[in-house]
Design an enzyme around this catalytic site. Structure first.
Site, PDB file in Angstrom:
ATOM      1  N   ASP A 121      55.911  69.446  58.724  1.00 61.25           N
ATOM      2  CA  ASP A 121      55.361  70.141  57.247  1.00 61.25           C
ATOM      3  C   ASP A 121      54.013  68.706  57.043  1.00 61.25           C
ATOM      4  O   ASP A 121      55.047  67.942  56.440  1.00 61.25           O
ATOM      5  CB  ASP A 121      56.212  70.851  56.513  1.00 61.25           C
ATOM      6  CG  ASP A 121      55.212  71.101  55.384  1.00 61.25           C
ATOM      7  OD1 ASP A 121      54.185  69.959  54.773  1.00 61.25           O
ATOM      8  OD2 ASP A 121      55.452  72.041  54.712  1.00 61.25           O
ATOM      9  N   HIS A 122      53.037  68.706  57.509  1.00 62.57           N
ATOM     10  CA  HIS A 122      52.633  67.103  57.240  1.00 62.57           C
ATOM     11  C   HIS A 122      52.147  66.647  55.550  1.00 62.57           C
ATOM     12  O   HIS A 122      52.672  65.163  55.225  1.00 62.57           O
ATOM     13  CB  HIS A 122      51.032  66.898  57.797  1.00 62.57           C
ATOM     14  CG  HIS A 122      50.105  68.089  56.961  1.00 62.57           C
ATOM     15  ND1 HIS A 122      49.802  68.825  57.172  1.00 62.57           N
ATOM     16  CD2 HIS A 122      49.398  66.828  56.196  1.00 62.57           C
ATOM     17  CE1 HIS A 122      48.915  69.533  56.357  1.00 62.57           C
ATOM     18  NE2 HIS A 122      48.521  67.969  55.618  1.00 62.57           N
ATOM     19  N   HIS A 164      53.539  74.210  52.791  1.00 63.48           N
ATOM     20  CA  HIS A 164      53.437  73.014  52.036  1.00 63.48           C
ATOM     21  C   HIS A 164      54.113  73.041  50.169  1.00 63.48           C
ATOM     22  O   HIS A 164      54.211  72.828  50.024  1.00 63.48           O
ATOM     23  CB  HIS A 164      52.165  72.449  52.282  1.00 63.48           C
ATOM     24  CG  HIS A 164      51.454  72.660  53.658  1.00 63.48           C
ATOM     25  ND1 HIS A 164      52.280  71.813  54.607  1.00 63.48           N
ATOM     26  CD2 HIS A 164      49.988  73.294  54.164  1.00 63.48           C
ATOM     27  CE1 HIS A 164      51.960  71.919  55.952  1.00 63.48           C
ATOM     28  NE2 HIS A 164      50.322  73.001  55.483  1.00 63.48           N
TER      29      HIS A 164
HETATM   30  C1  BG6 Z   1      47.012  72.790  57.344  1.00 62.32           C
HETATM   31  C2  BG6 Z   1      46.191  74.296  57.522  1.00 62.32           C
HETATM   32  O1  BG6 Z   1      48.309  72.598  57.001  1.00 62.32           O
HETATM   33  O2  BG6 Z   1      47.096  71.685  55.644  1.00 62.32           O
HETATM   34  C3  BG6 Z   1      45.281  74.044  56.767  1.00 62.32           C
HETATM   35  O3  BG6 Z   1      46.730  74.689  58.017  1.00 62.32           O
HETATM   36  C4  BG6 Z   1      44.719  73.111  55.200  1.00 62.32           C
HETATM   37  O4  BG6 Z   1      44.235  75.455  56.023  1.00 62.32           O
HETATM   38  C5  BG6 Z   1      45.695  71.851  56.115  1.00 62.32           C
HETATM   39  O5  BG6 Z   1      43.626  72.560  55.595  1.00 62.32           O
HETATM   40  C6  BG6 Z   1      45.629  70.880  54.341  1.00 62.32           C
HETATM   41  O6  BG6 Z   1      45.935  69.512  54.822  1.00 62.32           O
HETATM   42  P1  BG6 Z   1      45.383  68.577  54.138  1.00 62.32           P
HETATM   43  O7  BG6 Z   1      46.843  67.544  54.051  1.00 62.32           O
HETATM   44  O8  BG6 Z   1      44.184  68.469  53.772  1.00 62.32           O
HETATM   45  O9  BG6 Z   1      45.612  68.437  52.267  1.00 62.32           O
END
Ligand code: BG6
Length: 488
Positions: free
Chosen positions: A174-175, A237
């Site tokens: 989960d980044h 997230h």
């Molecule tokens: C991803 C989603 O996991 O996270 C995307 O699938 C979203 O829809 C993205 O745009 C958002 O990531 P960040 O790091 O740009 O906030």
């Protein structure tokens, strides 16, 4: 911490995630001398191409997705020398022996397999890795989200992967957990007595989590329309941010201790059933509007299909964590596409002072708020009441104790993937999700999806560039509270 040489195999090597995130992150680690000489990054995907072409594509991706000031031609050339390529058919036999031959040149290496493909290929790739004898104690598998689209499909993926890899070798990304400020939340809570002692229902009035994006669905309509904001952002997230905010202190930072505590929060999350749907949830879908002064089309137009979509691009929810620490403290969360700015933040609002010695006209009565900014401009700010300077008497106004991490530490803030990709090599799973976490989060999401499915109304339209449907404002204002963005 230095790592031993490794072979990183990336399935889905020509896909968007690899080009946009994984290659830039690995390049940055190389630039910081974190990728040992003789390590290999092996791209695998279906198309046939010579390694030179793969390297050329990687060069283009790096030029597009790494800031120009961080491109150093000598380093870039050195990085490209570490890239290799093999054409592999995930579902068939083609290419697997080539991959095997390449890997067997260095049999004892740490070997992460990153699955940056569509999730319906995860099972097949794992079966083939097993069939061709490519799994050892030194292998790990990295799974990108979405891990399924409901509990049933998530279980099927987890079963297929779990049939060949033990849980300790599975890294579910989960980044958001790799974002610096998210990790800072752990430091803030558990390395500072002043906050942890106040972190409960006696002192905290409510918590807000906002993850706002300006982008629409871009070219991802095919995936997004079967997903929607709840599955795409909340199930993973936002619930992870909520877990780190609400969990008890883990006994240590090791992977299972942290994940045990997060799991308890997920289990304590009150399910939202049909009876509550109307009072605690809002679904929206963007209509045409303007973002940052630029006109943009509706979600429906972005999809380019005539069939009216009922997929939500915005969600606001009032959540409840059923525990002694949080009894009666609402967690308001919202996320959406095509909102006015890209902004992710957690706001902890403390209770208002119950009594004031200040004359009514001088007392702003703003409660204290702790704002943890994930992006942009990572930092933290504590809103406190202060006296207005000057001889005009005791007039109060809110001011910020403000830390901008970039200004304080004066260094580049690494992308989340940089940390996570190297944690996989190190075998550190603290910032990855365990099977039970993912499944409990899906069980909770399934209950809400089912409750929504029983209702006839489509999502509420909101103009692109607004903060979502007005019902989202009503959701929090009904409780005498407001969303934080107005204060800035
Ligand atoms: C991803 C989603 O996991 O996270 C995307 O699938 C979203 O829809 C993205 O745009 C958002 O990531 P960040 O790091 O740009 O906030």
């Amino acid at each position: 911490i230095p790592v031993s040489p490794f072979d990183y195999v990336v399935f889905g090597a020509t896909g968007d995630l690899t080009q946009r995130k994984l290659l830039p992150a690995l390049y940055q680690r190389f630039r910081d001398s974190q990728i040992p000489e003789s390590s290999r990054i092996i791209g695998a995907s279906r198309s046939h191409m010579p390694v030179e072409e793969f390297r050329e594509r990687a060069r283009d991706a790096l030029k597009s997705f790494v800031p120009a000031t961080e491109i150093d031609e000598a380093k870039l050339a050195g990085f490209l020398d570490h890239l290799f390529y093999v054409a592999v058919d995930a579902l068939g036999d083609e290419g697997w022996n080539d991959l095997k031959a390449m890997l067997e040149e260095r049999p004892d290496r740490i070997r992460p397999y990153y699955l940056a493909t569509a999730p319906d290929l995860y099972g097949a790739i794992c079966r083939n890795l097993d069939r061709y004898g490519l799994i050892s104690a030194q292998s790990r598998v990295v799974l990108e989200k979405p891990i399924g689209k409901d509990l049933k499909s998530a279980r099927a993926i987890n079963d297929a992967v779990g049939a060949v890899f033990p849980e300790s070798q599975i890294f579910r990304i989960d980044h958001y957990l790799g974002k610096e400020t998210v990790q800072n939340l752990l430091a803030l809570r558990f390395a500072n007595t002043i906050f942890e002692r106040l972190w409960n229902a006696d002192v905290i009035d409510h918590v807000q989590i906002t993850v706002a994006e300006t982008v629409g669905v871009e070219g991802r309509g095919g995936y997004y329309d079967t997903s929607g904001a709840l599955r795409d952002m909340v199930q993973n997230h936002i619930l992870q941010l909520l877990c780190l905010t609400a969990m008890e202190s883990p006994i240590s930072l090791d992977a299972n201790s942290v994940r045990d505590e997060k799991l308890k929060v997920l289990r304590a999350l009150k399910p939202i059933t049909a009876a509550d749907v109307q009072s605690v949830t809002v679904r929206g879908q963007y209509a045409a509007g303007a973002v940052n002064g630029r006109p943009v089309e509706s979600y429906q137009a972005d999809l380019g299909s005539d069939a009216a979509s009922r997929t939500e691009t915005f969600v606001a929810l009032k959540l409840e964590v059923r525990s002694g620490r949080w009894a009666g403290v609402p967690f308001y969360v919202r996320t959406g596409k095509r909102l006015p700015k890209k902004l992710s933040e957690i706001v902890v609002q403390f209770r208002a002072s119950p009594f004031s010695i200040f004359p009514a006209e001088s007392f702003g009565r703003e409660p204290n708020r702790l704002v943890i900014r994930l992006q942009p401009e990572e930092g933290m700010k504590l809103e406190v009441m202060t006296k207005d300077p000057g001889p005009g008497g005791m007039r109060l106004r809110p001011t910020n104790l403000d830390i901008s991490f970039e200004e304080t530490f004066k260094q580049r803030y690494p992308d989340a993937y940089e940390r996570l990709l190297m944690d996989v090599v190190r075998g550190n799973a603290t910032l990855f999700m365990r099977r039970d976490e993912v499944e409990v989060a899906w069980a909770w999401a399934d209950t809400l999806l089912k409750a929504w499915a029983e209702r006839p109304e489509p999502p509420r339209p909101y103009a692109a560039g607004s903060w979502g449907p007005t019902a989202s404002i009503a959701l929090i204002e009904r409780d005498g509270r407001t969303w934080h963005e107005e204060i800035g």
